[in-house]
Design an enzyme around this catalytic site. Structure first.
Site, PDB file in Angstrom:
ATOM      1  N   THR A 149      -3.106   0.515  10.172  1.00 20.56           N
ATOM      2  CA  THR A 149      -4.472   0.450  10.732  1.00 20.56           C
ATOM      3  C   THR A 149      -3.116  -0.233  12.060  1.00 20.56           C
ATOM      4  OG1 THR A 149      -5.536  -0.528   8.912  1.00 20.56           O
ATOM      5  CG2 THR A 149      -5.543  -1.359  11.096  1.00 20.56           C
ATOM      6  N   LYS A 200     -11.232   2.496  11.247  1.00 17.15           N
ATOM      7  CA  LYS A 200     -11.421   1.305  10.688  1.00 17.15           C
ATOM      8  C   LYS A 200     -11.017   0.283  11.326  1.00 17.15           C
ATOM      9  CE  LYS A 200      -8.250  -0.167   7.379  1.00 17.15           C
ATOM     10  NZ  LYS A 200      -7.207  -0.635   7.267  1.00 17.15           N
ATOM     11  N   LEU A 258       2.413   1.337   8.010  1.00 16.67           N
ATOM     12  CA  LEU A 258       3.906  -0.017   8.515  1.00 16.67           C
ATOM     13  C   LEU A 258       2.435  -0.447   9.396  1.00 16.67           C
ATOM     14  CD1 LEU A 258       5.630   2.311  11.096  1.00 16.67           C
ATOM     15  CD2 LEU A 258       6.510   1.418   9.652  1.00 16.67           C
ATOM     16  N   MET A 297       0.856  -1.054  -0.101  1.00 16.18           N
ATOM     17  CA  MET A 297       0.004   0.307  -0.222  1.00 16.18           C
ATOM     18  C   MET A 297       0.743   1.392  -0.466  1.00 16.18           C
ATOM     19  SD  MET A 297      -3.366  -0.729   0.292  1.00 16.18           S
ATOM     20  CE  MET A 297      -4.306  -0.597   0.456  1.00 16.18           C
ATOM     21  N   ASN A 311     -14.809  -0.934  11.180  1.00 13.48           N
ATOM     22  CA  ASN A 311     -15.506  -1.114   9.722  1.00 13.48           C
ATOM     23  C   ASN A 311     -14.731  -2.749   9.567  1.00 13.48           C
ATOM     24  OD1 ASN A 311     -16.155   0.083   7.409  1.00 13.48           O
ATOM     25  ND2 ASN A 311     -14.330  -0.906   6.689  1.00 13.48           N
TER      26      ASN A 311
END
Length: 298
Positions: free
Chosen positions: A96, A171, A65, A12, A174
């Protein structure tokens, strides 16, 4: 244009840093993977010797990270961001991570006259490449406004979630729900086929009832129902996100038995060696247990 430091050039992070370059920012990078650094340098970034050195050069230092302990170590450890960042600069954590870790780092930065925003991302590596990620942002409103032009280089769906750490809280909740839906869908489809139903009958009926969900509508037909378990979103990352969510829930003294069951199901998948597969590998796990195939017609 801003001086931006980017730490963490994985699946990412690398395309996210590349998008900052495409938007004309001066981008410095740091990663323990020298090859990943070299690829970004070839695109126009410069390499820094340490997180501290990178932060010293940057108005915004971004971290992407694997987990909360990694973020804390890079931010607060020897030669970390805190050691180099200048008063008035900002750290943006797009990993995250855990809300409590974010708030701990934010307090340390504030004591040095620096701001922090957390902005974990949603969607996939493909969206990281196209700069169309979902951004879940936590922080003081002034800091969020200052960070937004940088964040908009990497994402198109922007959600201000409240105080620092709330991006990570969003996050975590979810992804716990999303993973629960994947695991439960796989269980139910395998059970239905074992009972003699067809996949087509089940999905046709579910589309007309409250059982229908986005995982069945979008994610399952793309990969797992075709027998494709390449990531996507790896099961080991889903496990990490569910763990963070459950730690947050436990710390608040709440009960989440279904979430705990999802975390256990993820751990079972890791124990079976499926950690590097897409989270849709729950379908394969339930197929093997039931002795059926949950697949669309070829």
């Amino acid at each position: 244009m801003a001086n931006v430091g980017f730490i963490g050039l994985g699946i990412m992070g690398a395309p996210m840093a590349a998008n900052l370059l495409k938007k004309g920012h001066r981008v410095g990078v740091f990663d323990i993977d020298a090859a990943a650094v070299a690829r970004l340098v070839a695109l126009g970034a410069f390499a820094a010797a340490s997180p501290a050195a990178l932060a010293a050069e940057s108005a915004f230092t971004i971290t992407m990270l694997p987990d909360a302990p990694d973020v804390e170590r890079v931010a607060l450890g020897p030669d970390g961001i805190l050691a180099g960042i200048k008063p008035g600069a900002m750290m943006i954590d797009m990993s995250t991570s855990a809300p409590e870790t974010t708030r701990k780092i934010g307090a340390a930065l504030a004591a040095k006259g620096c701001a922090m925003v957390d902005s974990p991302v949603g969607k996939t590596a493909d969206h990281a490449v196209t700069g169309t990620l979902t951004l879940m942002v936590g922080g003081e409103s002034e800091a969020v406004a200052r960070a937004r032009p940088i964040l908009d280089c990497m994402g198109t769906d922007f959600f201000a979630c409240g105080a620092l750490g709330n991006g990570h809280a969003m996050k975590a909740t979810n992804n716990l729900l999303a993973t629960t839906l994947v695991a439960l869908n796989a269980e139910i489809l395998a059970a239905g086929i074992k009972a003699g139903l067809t996949l087509e009958t089940m999905t046709s009926v579910m589309q007309k009832t409250m059982a229908w969900n986005s995982q069945l509508a979008v994610a399952f037909p793309l990969r797992p129902l075709k027998g494709d378990f390449a990531p996507g979103f790896m099961l080991r990352l889903a496990h990490k996100d569910c763990r963070i969510a459950m730690q947050m829930i436990d710390a608040m003294g709440l009960d989440a038995p279904i979430g705990r069951a999802t975390l256990a199901a993820c751990q079972d998948g890791l124990d079976k060696g499926f950690g590097a597969n897409d989270v849709g590998v729950f379908v394969k796990m339930r197929e093997e247990k039931a002795g059926v195939k949950v697949r669309t017609a070829s």
